[in-house]
Write a protein that holds these residues in place. Structure first.
Motif, PDB file in Angstrom:
ATOM      1  N   LEU A  20       0.816  -1.206   0.000  1.00 51.44           N
ATOM      2  CA  LEU A  20       0.000   0.000   0.000  1.00 51.44           C
ATOM      3  C   LEU A  20       0.856   1.265   0.000  1.00 51.44           C
ATOM      4  O   LEU A  20       0.412   2.321  -0.459  1.00 51.44           O
ATOM      5  CB  LEU A  20      -0.912   0.003   1.225  1.00 51.44           C
ATOM      6  CG  LEU A  20      -2.041  -1.038   1.231  1.00 51.44           C
ATOM      7  CD1 LEU A  20      -2.617  -1.182   2.623  1.00 51.44           C
ATOM      8  CD2 LEU A  20      -3.123  -0.663   0.250  1.00 51.44           C
ATOM      9  N   ALA A  21       2.085   1.161   0.507  1.00 48.79           N
ATOM     10  CA  ALA A  21       2.960   2.334   0.580  1.00 48.79           C
ATOM     11  C   ALA A  21       3.715   2.586  -0.721  1.00 48.79           C
ATOM     12  O   ALA A  21       4.330   3.643  -0.878  1.00 48.79           O
ATOM     13  CB  ALA A  21       3.962   2.164   1.721  1.00 48.79           C
ATOM     14  N   ALA A  22       3.673   1.628  -1.647  1.00 53.51           N
ATOM     15  CA  ALA A  22       4.388   1.805  -2.906  1.00 53.51           C
ATOM     16  C   ALA A  22       3.860   3.025  -3.651  1.00 53.51           C
ATOM     17  O   ALA A  22       2.691   3.400  -3.517  1.00 53.51           O
ATOM     18  CB  ALA A  22       4.246   0.550  -3.762  1.00 53.51           C
ATOM     19  N   ASP A  23       4.731   3.650  -4.417  1.00 52.96           N
ATOM     20  CA  ASP A  23       4.371   4.821  -5.228  1.00 52.96           C
ATOM     21  C   ASP A  23       3.967   6.017  -4.369  1.00 52.96           C
ATOM     22  O   ASP A  23       3.080   6.788  -4.735  1.00 52.96           O
ATOM     23  CB  ASP A  23       3.244   4.479  -6.221  1.00 52.96           C
ATOM     24  CG  ASP A  23       3.636   3.336  -7.148  1.00 52.96           C
ATOM     25  OD1 ASP A  23       4.815   3.278  -7.540  1.00 52.96           O
ATOM     26  OD2 ASP A  23       2.776   2.502  -7.464  1.00 52.96           O
ATOM     27  N   GLY A  24       4.610   6.155  -3.214  1.00 52.11           N
ATOM     28  CA  GLY A  24       4.423   7.371  -2.430  1.00 52.11           C
ATOM     29  C   GLY A  24       3.379   7.335  -1.346  1.00 52.11           C
ATOM     30  O   GLY A  24       3.063   8.367  -0.754  1.00 52.11           O
ATOM     31  N   TYR A  49       5.212   2.994  22.289  1.00 52.62           N
ATOM     32  CA  TYR A  49       3.854   3.449  21.997  1.00 52.62           C
ATOM     33  C   TYR A  49       3.916   4.802  21.280  1.00 52.62           C
ATOM     34  O   TYR A  49       3.502   5.830  21.793  1.00 52.62           O
ATOM     35  CB  TYR A  49       3.034   3.550  23.280  1.00 52.62           C
ATOM     36  CG  TYR A  49       1.579   3.935  23.053  1.00 52.62           C
ATOM     37  CD1 TYR A  49       0.760   3.171  22.239  1.00 52.62           C
ATOM     38  CD2 TYR A  49       1.040   5.070  23.660  1.00 52.62           C
ATOM     39  CE1 TYR A  49      -0.562   3.518  22.031  1.00 52.62           C
ATOM     40  CE2 TYR A  49      -0.287   5.423  23.459  1.00 52.62           C
ATOM     41  CZ  TYR A  49      -1.077   4.648  22.638  1.00 52.62           C
ATOM     42  OH  TYR A  49      -2.390   4.999  22.431  1.00 52.62           O
ATOM     43  N   GLU A  50       4.486   4.767  20.114  1.00 55.52           N
ATOM     44  CA  GLU A  50       4.510   5.937  19.243  1.00 55.52           C
ATOM     45  C   GLU A  50       4.785   5.444  17.824  1.00 55.52           C
ATOM     46  O   GLU A  50       5.323   4.350  17.624  1.00 55.52           O
ATOM     47  CB  GLU A  50       5.571   6.947  19.676  1.00 55.52           C
ATOM     48  CG  GLU A  50       6.980   6.427  19.619  1.00 55.52           C
ATOM     49  CD  GLU A  50       7.994   7.459  20.091  1.00 55.52           C
ATOM     50  OE1 GLU A  50       8.937   7.743  19.340  1.00 55.52           O
ATOM     51  OE2 GLU A  50       7.845   7.974  21.221  1.00 55.52           O
ATOM     52  N   GLU A  51       4.409   6.238  16.848  1.00 55.57           N
ATOM     53  CA  GLU A  51       4.534   5.826  15.454  1.00 55.57           C
ATOM     54  C   GLU A  51       5.961   6.049  14.967  1.00 55.57           C
ATOM     55  O   GLU A  51       6.460   7.166  15.003  1.00 55.57           O
ATOM     56  CB  GLU A  51       3.511   6.597  14.615  1.00 55.57           C
ATOM     57  CG  GLU A  51       2.079   6.183  14.974  1.00 55.57           C
ATOM     58  CD  GLU A  51       1.048   7.269  14.740  1.00 55.57           C
ATOM     59  OE1 GLU A  51       1.278   8.130  13.867  1.00 55.57           O
ATOM     60  OE2 GLU A  51       0.012   7.265  15.440  1.00 55.57           O
ATOM     61  N   ARG A  52       6.595   4.964  14.535  1.00 57.36           N
ATOM     62  CA  ARG A  52       7.980   5.005  14.085  1.00 57.36           C
ATOM     63  C   ARG A  52       8.071   4.476  12.656  1.00 57.36           C
ATOM     64  O   ARG A  52       7.436   3.475  12.311  1.00 57.36           O
ATOM     65  CB  ARG A  52       8.849   4.112  14.978  1.00 57.36           C
ATOM     66  CG  ARG A  52       9.013   4.629  16.405  1.00 57.36           C
ATOM     67  CD  ARG A  52      10.216   5.536  16.527  1.00 57.36           C
ATOM     68  NE  ARG A  52      10.432   5.962  17.907  1.00 57.36           N
ATOM     69  CZ  ARG A  52      11.258   5.351  18.739  1.00 57.36           C
ATOM     70  NH1 ARG A  52      11.912   4.279  18.357  1.00 57.36           N
ATOM     71  NH2 ARG A  52      11.415   5.825  19.968  1.00 57.36           N
ATOM     72  N   ARG A  53       8.898   5.126  11.835  1.00 59.87           N
ATOM     73  CA  ARG A  53       9.094   4.620  10.480  1.00 59.87           C
ATOM     74  C   ARG A  53       9.928   3.346  10.524  1.00 59.87           C
ATOM     75  O   ARG A  53      10.991   3.314  11.152  1.00 59.87           O
ATOM     76  CB  ARG A  53       9.788   5.667   9.607  1.00 59.87           C
ATOM     77  CG  ARG A  53       9.836   5.263   8.128  1.00 59.87           C
ATOM     78  CD  ARG A  53      10.339   6.385   7.243  1.00 59.87           C
ATOM     79  NE  ARG A  53      11.767   6.613   7.434  1.00 59.87           N
ATOM     80  CZ  ARG A  53      12.464   7.492   6.734  1.00 59.87           C
ATOM     81  NH1 ARG A  53      11.850   8.265   5.831  1.00 59.87           N
ATOM     82  NH2 ARG A  53      13.758   7.647   6.954  1.00 59.87           N
ATOM     83  N   VAL A  54       9.450   2.306   9.844  1.00 59.19           N
ATOM     84  CA  VAL A  54      10.173   1.034   9.825  1.00 59.19           C
ATOM     85  C   VAL A  54      10.637   0.651   8.430  1.00 59.19           C
ATOM     86  O   VAL A  54      11.479  -0.238   8.273  1.00 59.19           O
ATOM     87  CB  VAL A  54       9.310  -0.112  10.421  1.00 59.19           C
ATOM     88  CG1 VAL A  54       9.080   0.096  11.904  1.00 59.19           C
ATOM     89  CG2 VAL A  54       7.981  -0.258   9.683  1.00 59.19           C
ATOM     90  N   GLY A  60       9.168   6.045  -2.875  1.00 57.35           N
ATOM     91  CA  GLY A  60       9.255   7.040  -1.815  1.00 57.35           C
ATOM     92  C   GLY A  60       8.185   6.962  -0.749  1.00 57.35           C
ATOM     93  O   GLY A  60       8.141   7.814   0.139  1.00 57.35           O
ATOM     94  N   GLY A  61       7.320   5.986  -0.802  1.00 60.63           N
ATOM     95  CA  GLY A  61       6.329   5.817   0.266  1.00 60.63           C
ATOM     96  C   GLY A  61       6.993   5.334   1.543  1.00 60.63           C
ATOM     97  O   GLY A  61       8.147   4.903   1.546  1.00 60.63           O
ATOM     98  N   VAL A 130      -3.902  11.849   7.403  1.00 63.35           N
ATOM     99  CA  VAL A 130      -2.464  11.702   7.607  1.00 63.35           C
ATOM    100  C   VAL A 130      -1.956  10.426   6.937  1.00 63.35           C
ATOM    101  O   VAL A 130      -0.858  10.396   6.368  1.00 63.35           O
ATOM    102  CB  VAL A 130      -2.136  11.692   9.112  1.00 63.35           C
ATOM    103  CG1 VAL A 130      -0.670  11.324   9.355  1.00 63.35           C
ATOM    104  CG2 VAL A 130      -2.439  13.055   9.723  1.00 63.35           C
ATOM    105  N   TYR A 131      -2.760   9.362   7.002  1.00 66.57           N
ATOM    106  CA  TYR A 131      -2.366   8.075   6.414  1.00 66.57           C
ATOM    107  C   TYR A 131      -3.291   7.701   5.261  1.00 66.57           C
ATOM    108  O   TYR A 131      -4.511   7.859   5.346  1.00 66.57           O
ATOM    109  CB  TYR A 131      -2.390   6.971   7.470  1.00 66.57           C
ATOM    110  CG  TYR A 131      -1.327   7.134   8.523  1.00 66.57           C
ATOM    111  CD1 TYR A 131       0.018   6.945   8.227  1.00 66.57           C
ATOM    112  CD2 TYR A 131      -1.665   7.500   9.826  1.00 66.57           C
ATOM    113  CE1 TYR A 131       0.996   7.111   9.196  1.00 66.57           C
ATOM    114  CE2 TYR A 131      -0.688   7.662  10.797  1.00 66.57           C
ATOM    115  CZ  TYR A 131       0.641   7.472  10.475  1.00 66.57           C
ATOM    116  OH  TYR A 131       1.602   7.638  11.435  1.00 66.57           O
ATOM    117  N   ASP A 132      -2.670   7.183   4.187  1.00 62.36           N
ATOM    118  CA  ASP A 132      -3.461   6.670   3.063  1.00 62.36           C
ATOM    119  C   ASP A 132      -4.128   5.349   3.429  1.00 62.36           C
ATOM    120  O   ASP A 132      -5.159   4.995   2.858  1.00 62.36           O
ATOM    121  CB  ASP A 132      -2.563   6.483   1.837  1.00 62.36           C
ATOM    122  CG  ASP A 132      -1.965   7.803   1.375  1.00 62.36           C
ATOM    123  OD1 ASP A 132      -2.753   8.703   1.024  1.00 62.36           O
ATOM    124  OD2 ASP A 132      -0.725   7.941   1.376  1.00 62.36           O
ATOM    125  N   ALA A 133      -3.515   4.627   4.336  1.00 61.66           N
ATOM    126  CA  ALA A 133      -4.091   3.355   4.787  1.00 61.66           C
ATOM    127  C   ALA A 133      -3.541   3.010   6.159  1.00 61.66           C
ATOM    128  O   ALA A 133      -2.419   3.399   6.509  1.00 61.66           O
ATOM    129  CB  ALA A 133      -3.772   2.235   3.796  1.00 61.66           C
TER     130      ALA A 133
END
Length: 318
Positions: A20-24, A49-54, A60-61, A130-133
């Motif tokens: 789902l994150a593909a293509d930005g 308990y916080e949102e972290r990029r993994v 670029g998504g 904030v989130y596409d999915a």
């Protein structure tokens, strides 16, 4: 994403998030059971308990991950609705949070699903989500209906007030076209039966069922035309001896007999799996198959599965 334990639902949830994150796209991957399975898959330290990029996806998504902690969610809830954050910390020291969620198990699911709903409906300064999915690694099929049906779970807790409002808001999101509950299964009797039971329960609760994802699917090692004959016992060691002799394989009849036994077991197992594949298709939901990985699940494997999800069924990644 739900499924019987051992079917690989966490892996599939992670792959779906990458897809789902593909293509930005900007995607949040949520863990609800406190096992830190997502951190292990992405080879990161335990999630707070916080949102972290993994992960950064193709184009670029990005995928952020969140492990929902019940205590932290409870403190956040007290602060949000009652302005009692300090009191909440005192309650935690007293063990009152564990006590409250133990005597009212439905409260735990309200807190977990409430955080999910907040992430889904959160908007940025530009007014856009904030989130596409948001992909949720949810509890297994045996508990999924109770987890998602928070209105029913809190009926005995509160008939009005913030808890009731929170649960009603959660159900509005869960029953909307924004949501799809995908089920992961294996071509084995118990997972397929639990999948069928879960679909029936979710449908009765008017919760939207998405696709059934058959995970760890294998290809037959024998030509399709030969499977039925081998399963029926029509292959003998004598049939294999000429080829073994030509290949200069020692052992002769003993090796041939062992190979026949393995071939028969494989053919019959494949027939059994194929029959279960028919049962899965009869459930009336879109069916996707993900292959069995020959290597340990790592980030590279997750990206391969993510591409497979996009190729097989674009609707799952929409």
């Amino acid at each position: 994403m739900t499924g019987k334990g051992g079917t690989g639902k966490t892996t599939v949830a992670a792959a779906l998030a990458l897809s789902l994150a593909a293509d930005g796209g900007h995607v949040l991957l949520v863990e609800t059971e406190g096992r830190q399975g997502i951190a292990q898959l992405f080879d990161t330290p335990p999630l707070p308990y916080e949102e972290r990029r993994v992960a950064v996806a193709r184009g670029g998504g990005e995928v952020k991950a969140l492990a929902i902690d019940v205590e932290a969610a409870f403190l956040e809830y007290l602060d949000m609705f009652y302005n009692l954050k300090r009191a909440g910390y005192a309650l935690r020291k007293m063990g009152a949070v564990d006590f409250a969620t133990a005597i009212a198990p439905g409260l735990r699911d309200v807190l977990l699903t409430g955080k999910i709903k907040e992430a889904v409906t959160r908007r940025g300064k530009d007014g856009r989500p904030v989130y596409d999915a948001v992909v949720v690694d949810a509890p297994p099929t045996g508990r999924i209906s109770r987890f998602l049906n928070v209105t029913g779970e809190v009926a005995g807790l509160a008939r009005s007030g913030p808890i009731k409002s929170q649960s009603d808001g959660v159900m509005a999101v869960f029953r909307s076209p924004q949501t799809a509950v995908h089920l992961v299964t294996l071509l084995e009797d118990m997972p397929v039966q639990e999948t069928a039971d879960a679909i029936a329960e979710l449908t009765a609760l008017q919760l939207p069922v998405g696709s059934v994802i058959v995970n760890m699917a294998t290809e037959p090692l024998l030509p399709p035309a030969s499977l039925a004959a081998v399963a029926a016992g029509e292959l003998t060691g004598e049939d294999l001896l000429p080829a073994l002799t030509a290949a200069r394989v020692s052992g002769g009849a003993e090796v041939a007999g062992a190979l026949v036994a393995e071939a028969v077991e494989h053919a019959r197992r494949w027939q059994s799996q194929d029959a279960l594949r028919g049962e899965v298709e009869a459930l009336g939901r879109p069916v996707l198959e993900l292959p069995l990985s020959s290597s340990p699940i790592d980030l590279g494997c997750l990206f391969e599965l993510a591409e497979r999800l996009r190729d097989l069924q674009p609707a799952v990644a929409a």
